[in-house]
Design a protein around this motif. Structure first.
Motif, PDB file in Angstrom:
ATOM      1  N   LEU A   1      32.758 -24.093 -39.158  1.00  0.00           N
ATOM      2  CA  LEU A   1      32.302 -23.559 -40.440  1.00  0.00           C
ATOM      3  C   LEU A   1      30.988 -24.207 -40.867  1.00  0.00           C
ATOM      4  CD1 LEU A   1      35.652 -23.387 -42.460  1.00  0.00           C
ATOM      5  CD2 LEU A   1      34.352 -21.469 -41.528  1.00  0.00           C
ATOM      6  N   SER A   2      30.859 -25.512 -40.673  1.00  0.00           N
ATOM      7  CA  SER A   2      29.623 -26.198 -41.059  1.00  0.00           C
ATOM      8  C   SER A   2      28.446 -25.704 -40.231  1.00  0.00           C
ATOM      9  CB  SER A   2      29.780 -27.716 -40.914  1.00  0.00           C
ATOM     10  OG  SER A   2      29.840 -28.106 -39.554  1.00  0.00           O
ATOM     11  N   LEU A   3      28.659 -25.443 -38.954  1.00  0.00           N
ATOM     12  CA  LEU A   3      27.587 -24.960 -38.088  1.00  0.00           C
ATOM     13  C   LEU A   3      27.162 -23.541 -38.466  1.00  0.00           C
ATOM     14  CD1 LEU A   3      28.856 -26.317 -34.643  1.00  0.00           C
ATOM     15  CD2 LEU A   3      26.957 -27.203 -36.017  1.00  0.00           C
ATOM     16  N   ILE A   4      28.126 -22.683 -38.784  1.00  0.00           N
ATOM     17  CA  ILE A   4      27.792 -21.318 -39.197  1.00  0.00           C
ATOM     18  C   ILE A   4      27.020 -21.339 -40.513  1.00  0.00           C
ATOM     19  CG2 ILE A   4      28.719 -19.088 -39.923  1.00  0.00           C
ATOM     20  CD1 ILE A   4      31.086 -19.573 -38.062  1.00  0.00           C
TER      21      ILE A   4
ATOM     22  N   PHE B   1      27.150 -32.356 -35.991  1.00  0.00           N
ATOM     23  CA  PHE B   1      28.108 -32.860 -35.014  1.00  0.00           C
ATOM     24  C   PHE B   1      28.396 -34.342 -35.257  1.00  0.00           C
ATOM     25  CE2 PHE B   1      27.741 -29.163 -32.136  1.00  0.00           C
ATOM     26  CZ  PHE B   1      29.032 -29.133 -31.626  1.00  0.00           C
ATOM     27  N   LEU B   2      27.345 -35.107 -35.483  1.00  0.00           N
ATOM     28  CA  LEU B   2      27.509 -36.552 -35.644  1.00  0.00           C
ATOM     29  C   LEU B   2      28.234 -36.897 -36.944  1.00  0.00           C
ATOM     30  CD1 LEU B   2      24.018 -37.785 -34.350  1.00  0.00           C
ATOM     31  CD2 LEU B   2      26.226 -37.952 -33.186  1.00  0.00           C
ATOM     32  N   LEU B   3      27.892 -36.223 -38.033  1.00  0.00           N
ATOM     33  CA  LEU B   3      28.575 -36.474 -39.309  1.00  0.00           C
ATOM     34  C   LEU B   3      30.047 -36.092 -39.219  1.00  0.00           C
ATOM     35  CD1 LEU B   3      25.876 -35.202 -41.837  1.00  0.00           C
ATOM     36  CD2 LEU B   3      26.594 -37.570 -41.477  1.00  0.00           C
ATOM     37  N   TRP B   4      30.325 -34.980 -38.552  1.00  0.00           N
ATOM     38  CA  TRP B   4      31.721 -34.565 -38.335  1.00  0.00           C
ATOM     39  C   TRP B   4      32.452 -35.605 -37.497  1.00  0.00           C
ATOM     40  CZ3 TRP B   4      33.897 -33.423 -33.500  1.00  0.00           C
ATOM     41  CH2 TRP B   4      35.182 -32.876 -33.517  1.00  0.00           C
ATOM     42  N   GLY B   5      31.792 -36.111 -36.452  1.00  0.00           N
ATOM     43  CA  GLY B   5      32.421 -37.117 -35.602  1.00  0.00           C
ATOM     44  C   GLY B   5      32.753 -38.389 -36.366  1.00  0.00           C
ATOM     45  N   CYS B   6      31.856 -38.788 -37.282  1.00  0.00           N
ATOM     46  CA  CYS B   6      32.121 -39.979 -38.097  1.00  0.00           C
ATOM     47  C   CYS B   6      33.341 -39.769 -38.988  1.00  0.00           C
ATOM     48  CB  CYS B   6      30.899 -40.302 -38.956  1.00  0.00           C
ATOM     49  SG  CYS B   6      29.469 -40.878 -38.029  1.00  0.00           S
ATOM     50  N   ALA B   7      33.460 -38.569 -39.548  1.00  0.00           N
ATOM     51  CA  ALA B   7      34.621 -38.268 -40.389  1.00  0.00           C
ATOM     52  C   ALA B   7      35.900 -38.262 -39.567  1.00  0.00           C
ATOM     53  CB  ALA B   7      34.430 -36.903 -41.065  1.00  0.00           C
ATOM     54  N   TRP B   8      35.832 -37.699 -38.369  1.00  0.00           N
ATOM     55  CA  TRP B   8      36.980 -37.636 -37.475  1.00  0.00           C
ATOM     56  C   TRP B   8      37.441 -39.032 -37.086  1.00  0.00           C
ATOM     57  CZ3 TRP B   8      40.754 -34.666 -36.229  1.00  0.00           C
ATOM     58  CH2 TRP B   8      41.384 -34.723 -34.988  1.00  0.00           C
ATOM     59  N   LEU B   9      36.477 -39.939 -36.883  1.00  0.00           N
ATOM     60  CA  LEU B   9      36.802 -41.320 -36.497  1.00  0.00           C
ATOM     61  C   LEU B   9      37.120 -42.188 -37.712  1.00  0.00           C
ATOM     62  CD1 LEU B   9      34.018 -41.900 -33.805  1.00  0.00           C
ATOM     63  CD2 LEU B   9      36.452 -41.473 -33.397  1.00  0.00           C
ATOM     64  N   GLY B  10      36.692 -41.752 -38.899  1.00  0.00           N
ATOM     65  CA  GLY B  10      36.995 -42.490 -40.115  1.00  0.00           C
ATOM     66  C   GLY B  10      36.264 -43.798 -40.262  1.00  0.00           C
ATOM     67  N   ASN B  11      34.981 -43.829 -39.841  1.00  0.00           N
ATOM     68  CA  ASN B  11      34.206 -45.068 -39.903  1.00  0.00           C
ATOM     69  C   ASN B  11      33.021 -44.882 -40.838  1.00  0.00           C
ATOM     70  OD1 ASN B  11      32.502 -47.311 -39.367  1.00  0.00           O
ATOM     71  ND2 ASN B  11      33.464 -47.560 -37.363  1.00  0.00           N
ATOM     72  N   ALA B  12      33.059 -45.547 -42.009  1.00  0.00           N
ATOM     73  CA  ALA B  12      32.006 -45.399 -43.011  1.00  0.00           C
ATOM     74  C   ALA B  12      30.680 -45.980 -42.531  1.00  0.00           C
ATOM     75  CB  ALA B  12      32.433 -46.072 -44.312  1.00  0.00           C
ATOM     76  N   GLU B  13      30.727 -47.074 -41.772  1.00  0.00           N
ATOM     77  CA  GLU B  13      29.491 -47.691 -41.289  1.00  0.00           C
ATOM     78  C   GLU B  13      28.759 -46.756 -40.322  1.00  0.00           C
ATOM     79  OE1 GLU B  13      30.369 -51.480 -39.654  1.00  0.00           O
ATOM     80  OE2 GLU B  13      30.846 -52.399 -41.590  1.00  0.00           O
ATOM     81  N   GLU B  14      29.499 -46.066 -39.489  1.00  0.00           N
ATOM     82  CA  GLU B  14      28.879 -45.114 -38.571  1.00  0.00           C
ATOM     83  C   GLU B  14      28.259 -43.959 -39.347  1.00  0.00           C
ATOM     84  OE1 GLU B  14      31.794 -43.857 -35.796  1.00  0.00           O
ATOM     85  OE2 GLU B  14      31.791 -45.737 -34.652  1.00  0.00           O
ATOM     86  N   THR B  15      28.916 -43.523 -40.410  1.00  0.00           N
ATOM     87  CA  THR B  15      28.374 -42.447 -41.233  1.00  0.00           C
ATOM     88  C   THR B  15      27.042 -42.857 -41.840  1.00  0.00           C
ATOM     89  OG1 THR B  15      30.599 -41.684 -41.792  1.00  0.00           O
ATOM     90  CG2 THR B  15      28.801 -40.944 -43.213  1.00  0.00           C
ATOM     91  N   MET B  16      26.960 -44.091 -42.320  1.00  0.00           N
ATOM     92  CA  MET B  16      25.714 -44.577 -42.900  1.00  0.00           C
ATOM     93  C   MET B  16      24.617 -44.647 -41.850  1.00  0.00           C
ATOM     94  SD  MET B  16      24.268 -45.547 -45.688  1.00  0.00           S
ATOM     95  CE  MET B  16      25.629 -45.968 -46.783  1.00  0.00           C
ATOM     96  N   ALA B  17      24.954 -45.107 -40.669  1.00  0.00           N
ATOM     97  CA  ALA B  17      23.972 -45.208 -39.591  1.00  0.00           C
ATOM     98  C   ALA B  17      23.478 -43.830 -39.169  1.00  0.00           C
ATOM     99  CB  ALA B  17      24.576 -45.943 -38.393  1.00  0.00           C
ATOM    100  N   VAL B  18      24.403 -42.889 -39.029  1.00  0.00           N
ATOM    101  CA  VAL B  18      24.036 -41.524 -38.643  1.00  0.00           C
ATOM    102  C   VAL B  18      23.172 -40.880 -39.723  1.00  0.00           C
ATOM    103  CG1 VAL B  18      24.954 -39.194 -38.339  1.00  0.00           C
ATOM    104  CG2 VAL B  18      25.966 -41.106 -37.092  1.00  0.00           C
ATOM    105  N   SER B  19      23.528 -41.067 -40.989  1.00  0.00           N
ATOM    106  CA  SER B  19      22.763 -40.484 -42.090  1.00  0.00           C
ATOM    107  C   SER B  19      21.332 -41.012 -42.093  1.00  0.00           C
ATOM    108  CB  SER B  19      23.432 -40.801 -43.432  1.00  0.00           C
ATOM    109  OG  SER B  19      24.738 -40.283 -43.480  1.00  0.00           O
TER     110      SER B  19
END
Length: 276
Positions: free
Chosen positions: A33-36, A62-80
């Motif tokens: 849905l996010s990609l569409i 893809f990367l933001l979704w992966g961070c949510a799937w893994l549940g790691n806030a630090e990775e989300t910040m790095a990806v952002s």
């Protein structure tokens, strides 16, 4: 109208199946849905003559979704941080094709879709060990809150439409969305507050806190709808797409959810209703 009704019934049935199943099916559907929605966003601004960083956006989602799937806030910040740097760098390396305004619009779109659908994934898997007893059997807590989010958002739209149609006299935001009325908005507030409070009874959750959540959903859902209305007026489009017969595009259908998903997630964390 018939097509709209049939599509709505099929869509609700499919959504119910995916929400109840959870797991990789739910997470994967959120990604799709996010990609569409990102494709619809990029196409809308392309019609305005803007060159959106489309491929970078796909990778970012893809990367933001992966961070949510893994549940790691630090990775989300790095990806952002990485998304912002890469998109802005494209305005330098591809200066003839991607302007600074294009880059900023691209970054805004990536986070506009990436974060909400990521929060939807995190909400679905929140407190997985907690089961809520209902008359239809036990519900996982995250599953129940996804239903609260969707039903609350749908209730907001439905109560606003019918109250506005019956009693609407005063325009809410005539320059953005001429059909919205103050009366419709107030109907949405009352109806959504009552509906979410009722879901509190159904799921055996604190009714007062759920009523407050319903009140907040009605306001945020309306704002989410208006955000897309502003974007559509700017880009000169009527619907974001036609992938959903009779309902437009994914962006059209999820414009309010883009704001209510993070709202419900953080309300749960701050109120502690998942721990009571």
């Amino acid at each position: 109208m018939f097509t709209r009704i049939i599509t709505g019934v099929v869509g609700i049935a499919l959504a119910a199946l995916i929400i109840q199943m959870g797991g990789a099916l739910f997470a994967g559907f959120a990604l799709v849905l996010s990609l569409i929605a990102w494709f619809e966003y990029a196409r809308a601004f392309h019609k305005k003559g803007m060159n959106i960083t489309f491929i970078t956006g796909i990778i970012g989602l893809f990367l933001l979704w992966g961070c949510a799937w893994l549940g790691n806030a630090e990775e989300t910040m790095a990806v952002s941080t990485g998304i912002v740097l890469v998109v802005l760098l494209e305005s330098v390396l591809l200066h003839g094709r991607v302007s600074f305004v294009n880059a900023c619009t691209s970054a805004a779109g990536i986070f506009y879709f990436g974060y909400p659908f990521a929060h939807m994934v995190m909400l679905r898997f929140l407190y997985p060990e907690q089961q809520l007893a209902t008359s239809f059997g036990p519900f996982e807590f995250g599953c129940a809150m996804i239903w609260v989010m969707f039903i609350g958002t749908w209730a907001s739209d439905t109560f606003a439409y019918f109250t506005g149609s019956a009693l609407g006299r005063h325009k809410l935001c005539p320059t953005i969305s001429p059909n919205k009325t103050v009366e419709g908005f107030l109907g949405s507030v009352v109806g959504t507050t009552a509906a979410v409070a009722g879901l509190g009874v159904f799921f055996s959750l604190p009714v007062l806190e759920m009523a407050v959540l319903g009140f907040c959903i009605s306001i945020i859902a309306t704002l989410g709808d208006l955000v897309e209305s502003v974007a559509k007026r700017y880009t000169g489009i009527k619907d974001s797409g036609n992938i959903i017969p009779g309902h437009g595009g994914v962006w059209d259908r999820f414009d309010s959810v883009l704001l209510t998903a993070p709202l419900v997630y953080y309300f749960v964390l701050l109120s502690g209703i998942g721990l009571k």
